[in-house]
Structures are given as structure tokens and as C-alpha cells.
Scaffold this motif. Structure first.
Motif, PDB file in Angstrom:
ATOM      1  N   ASP A 106      20.462  13.559  17.199  1.00  9.81           N
ATOM      2  CA  ASP A 106      21.892  14.286  16.828  1.00  9.81           C
ATOM      3  C   ASP A 106      22.485  13.045  17.047  1.00  9.81           C
ATOM      4  OD1 ASP A 106      21.024  16.388  15.792  1.00  9.81           O
ATOM      5  OD2 ASP A 106      21.362  17.828  17.841  1.00  9.81           O
ATOM      6  N   ILE A 107      22.015  11.957  18.509  1.00  8.96           N
ATOM      7  CA  ILE A 107      22.951  11.002  18.998  1.00  8.96           C
ATOM      8  C   ILE A 107      23.806  10.063  17.955  1.00  8.96           C
ATOM      9  CG2 ILE A 107      21.079   9.891  20.377  1.00  8.96           C
ATOM     10  CD1 ILE A 107      24.467   9.084  22.231  1.00  8.96           C
ATOM     11  N   TRP A 108      21.905   9.650  16.733  1.00 13.72           N
ATOM     12  CA  TRP A 108      22.379   8.530  16.228  1.00 13.72           C
ATOM     13  C   TRP A 108      22.879   9.335  14.611  1.00 13.72           C
ATOM     14  CZ3 TRP A 108      21.302   4.059  17.672  1.00 13.72           C
ATOM     15  CH2 TRP A 108      20.966   3.789  18.759  1.00 13.72           C
ATOM     16  N   ARG A 140      33.430   6.564   9.496  1.00 18.62           N
ATOM     17  CA  ARG A 140      34.665   7.234   9.845  1.00 18.62           C
ATOM     18  C   ARG A 140      36.079   5.765  10.119  1.00 18.62           C
ATOM     19  NH1 ARG A 140      37.343   7.787  14.097  1.00 18.62           N
ATOM     20  NH2 ARG A 140      35.468   7.755  15.113  1.00 18.62           N
ATOM     21  N   CYS A 171      28.123   8.346  11.944  1.00 16.69           N
ATOM     22  CA  CYS A 171      28.991   9.089  11.492  1.00 16.69           C
ATOM     23  C   CYS A 171      30.244   8.345  11.949  1.00 16.69           C
ATOM     24  CB  CYS A 171      28.781  10.723  11.896  1.00 16.69           C
ATOM     25  SG  CYS A 171      27.765  11.668  10.493  1.00 16.69           S
ATOM     26  N   ASP A 172      30.940   7.779  12.985  1.00 12.76           N
ATOM     27  CA  ASP A 172      31.803   7.332  13.781  1.00 12.76           C
ATOM     28  C   ASP A 172      31.759   6.331  13.390  1.00 12.76           C
ATOM     29  OD1 ASP A 172      31.904   9.326  14.892  1.00 12.76           O
ATOM     30  OD2 ASP A 172      30.957   8.833  16.906  1.00 12.76           O
ATOM     31  N   ILE A 208      24.012  14.210   7.718  1.00 10.83           N
ATOM     32  CA  ILE A 208      23.449  15.501   7.354  1.00 10.83           C
ATOM     33  C   ILE A 208      22.134  15.505   7.276  1.00 10.83           C
ATOM     34  CG2 ILE A 208      24.354  17.691   7.670  1.00 10.83           C
ATOM     35  CD1 ILE A 208      25.878  15.972   9.387  1.00 10.83           C
ATOM     36  N   ARG A 224      19.082  13.486   8.306  1.00 14.93           N
ATOM     37  CA  ARG A 224      19.187  14.642   9.933  1.00 14.93           C
ATOM     38  C   ARG A 224      18.411  15.850  10.152  1.00 14.93           C
ATOM     39  NH1 ARG A 224      17.105  15.069  14.800  1.00 14.93           N
ATOM     40  NH2 ARG A 224      17.892  16.409  16.095  1.00 14.93           N
ATOM     41  N   GLY A 241      25.788  11.219  14.686  1.00 12.05           N
ATOM     42  CA  GLY A 241      26.982  11.262  15.125  1.00 12.05           C
ATOM     43  C   GLY A 241      27.254  10.061  15.443  1.00 12.05           C
ATOM     44  N   LYS A 242      26.806   8.676  16.084  1.00 12.88           N
ATOM     45  CA  LYS A 242      27.048   7.779  15.470  1.00 12.88           C
ATOM     46  C   LYS A 242      27.488   6.695  14.586  1.00 12.88           C
ATOM     47  CE  LYS A 242      27.834   3.564  17.611  1.00 12.88           C
ATOM     48  NZ  LYS A 242      29.021   3.139  18.378  1.00 12.88           N
TER      49      LYS A 242
END
Length: 311
Positions: free
Chosen positions: A149-151, A160, A156-157, A138, A141, A153-154
Motif C-alpha cells: 500500500d505504501i508504494w 497529485r 498517488c502522491d 488503485i 494494487r 500511496g507514494k
């Protein structure tokens, strides 16, 4: 008298569902072993994404990339030292992890500063490095080191997913196969063949002659069932210190060395773009070695392609 009892018992040996009992047990053990193997946690995917999403050659960008993958390795170490005997011997304390370079002294103090997790035996602290890694993503970013943001989020996925793999290992270690289950299976196998030892004895044909037979089928059945059971018992705990158990320490070393290279040494380090040798070729025909030139190739073609059309 003994002959009639032996024959009667032998006829009823099928009432003991040995194959069902043993097969169900082996299936449960192998499934747990396979799931554990698939969720050990290889970090190449996460490292490739970190190295290509977080941009920048400055020291801060390098530290962010290196620290994120190191936090993932640290989380894996904290999980493995709770479930693997060999990793526990290697890292008996947080100080040993600091000496190994997987954790800094300040991070050790931060890890021990959480008030509700003063003791590892309470709830564990393996979640903390994952939480730090999310926070760094975060922050990257927010500082523009991740372009969209999409990268973020990817990334972070992917982190996870790695965390979920470690959680599956913790769950399997937390709720093992009940001890009574393998004990019952072992007892059933030994009891079955103890009965076979009595029920498949010599058959007395008359008062003088004794028909001596070699129980070949029983011997084969014993070898197969006992081997089946031994394989299952050796797979019950793949995180032990046996020779055939998982090499958790090697995986830790591999993840750390490979990921550090991917996010730092190999960051934005591409070969020079040049025309390949097929640039002007109308048909691509890769070269085969002499020993492999005569090997028959079965092309990926549907089974109905070469059939003749009817009518």
C-alpha cells in the motif's frame, strides 16, 4: 524663463519613483515567469515510479504502466491547449489529440459523456485523465501488481504533485496581471523621459554663450529603464507564440517519448552486474582527462578547517 522652468523641473525629477515602479513591476512579472517555468510538468519522476512500482511482464501490466503515463501526458495536453497558443494550434480539437495517439476514441467518448461538463468553456475536463490514472493505480494494487500500500500511496502522491503543477499554470492563466498595470508602468516610463527631454536641455550661461552638454547619464538611464521594461513585457505571457516563449509542444513530445520508454522498453532492463574497476582499490581516484588534469580543485571543506587553533 525656459531655463528656470527646466532647472526647477529637473531638481524635482526625484519625486517620480521610477525605479520603484519599474522594479516592482519587473519583480512581479519575473516571479510569475519563474513559477510557471518550475511548474511546466516534467514527468520523469512519475514515470520512474510507475515503471518500478507496477510489476509484471504480461500485457495487462504493460498496458497499465503505459496508460497511466499516457493519461498524465493527456492531462498536460488538455491544460496546455487551454493556455498556450501554439499547443492550441497543434490540437484544435479532441479529434486531433486522438490522431496524435495521446487519446483513444473510447476515451474521447468517455470524456464527452460527463453530463456536467458538456462544454470545455464551463469547467474544463483536464482533471479526467488524472482521475483515470488514480483509478488505475488503485486497480493495480487490488490485483497485486503493486506489492504494498505504501508504494501505491507514494505513486498517488507523485501524480497529485504533477496535477498541482498543472493547476498552478491554470491559476496564472486564469488571473493574469491586470492590463492596467503594465499600461501604467509604460506610461510612467515614457512620461518620465518626456519630462527629461524638456528639463535636461541646454543651459544658457549668459546672453551670448550657450553651454551645450551631452546628457550621457540620461541616455544611460533611458537605455537601462527601457531595456528593463522591454524584458518584463516580453515575459508577461510565456505561453504565447514568440520565439522566446516556452516550448510546450516539445515538452509534450519529450514527456510522451521518455515516459513510454521508461515504463516499457526500459522496464526491468538492467545491465549485467559486474565488478567495477575500483573493486580492489584501497583509494578511489577517478581518472582525469589530460586537459583537465591541471585544473585546480576547491574541495568541499569547511572554511574553519584549515585555520590554526589559537591558544
Amino acid at each position: 524663463m525656459f531655463q528656470s522652468v527646466a532647472l526647477g523641473v529637473n531638481k524635482r525629477m526625484g519625486y517620480i519613483p521610477l525605479e520603484f515602479i519599474l522594479g516592482f513591476f519587473v519583480n512581479a512579472v519575473v516571479k510569475r515567469w519563474t513559477d510557471a517555468f518550475h511548474n511546466m510538468g516534467y514527468l520523469e519522476d512519475q514515470a520512474m515510479l510507475v515503471g518500478n512500482v507496477i510489476r509484471g511482464d504480461d500485457d495487462e501490466s504493460r498496458m497499465m504502466r503505459r496508460t497511466i503515463v499516457r493519461y498524465l501526458c493527456l492531462s498536460q495536453v488538455l491544460v496546455f491547449r487551454d493556455i498556450s497558443i501554439l499547443v492550441r494550434k497543434r490540437f484544435p480539437s479532441y479529434e486531433s489529440i486522438v490522431k496524435a495517439g495521446l487519446m483513444l476514441e473510447s476515451e474521447k467518448c468517455k470524456l464527452r459523456s460527463y453530463k456536467h461538463f458538456e462544454n470545455d468553456a464551463d469547467y474544463g475536463r483536464n482533471w479526467a485523465p488524472i482521475n483515470w490514472a488514480f483509478a488505475l493505480v488503485i486497480k493495480s494494487r487490488q490485483r497485486g501488481k503493486i506489492v504494498a500500500d505504501i508504494w501505491a500511496g507514494k505513486l498517488c502522491d507523485e501524480i497529485r504533485k504533477f496535477k498541482n503543477c498543472l493547476q498552478i499554470l491554470c491559476n496564472y492563466d486564469w488571473v493574469p496581471i491586470p492590463l492596467a498595470y503594465p499600461q501604467f508602468v509604460i506610461l510612467a516610463v515614457y512620461a518620465y523621459f518626456a519630462i527629461c527631454l524638456l528639463s535636461r536641455q541646454f543651459a544658457i550661461l549668459d546672453g551670448k554663450n550657450v553651454h551645450v552638454t551631452v546628457p550621457v547619464i540620461t541616455m544611460l538611464q533611458y537605455v537601462f529603464c527601457m531595456g528593463w521594461m522591454k524584458v518584463a513585457t516580453s515575459l508577461i505571457n510565456p505561453f504565447g507564440d514568440d520565439e522566446n516563449d516556452f516550448e510546450c509542444n516539445y515538452l509534450i513530445d519529450k514527456n510522451l517519448a521518455t515516459c513510454m520508454c521508461m515504463v516499457d522498453d526500459a522496464y526491468d532492463d538492467l545491465p549485467e552486474l559486474k565488478r567495477d574497476q575500483f573493486w580492489c582499490c584501497e583509494k578511489i581516484e577517478p581518472l582525469y582527462a589530460k586537459d583537465a588534469a591541471d585544473i585546480k580543485i576547491n574541495p568541499l571543506i569547511g572554511s574553519a578547517v584549515r585555520t590554526r587553533q589559537i591558544g
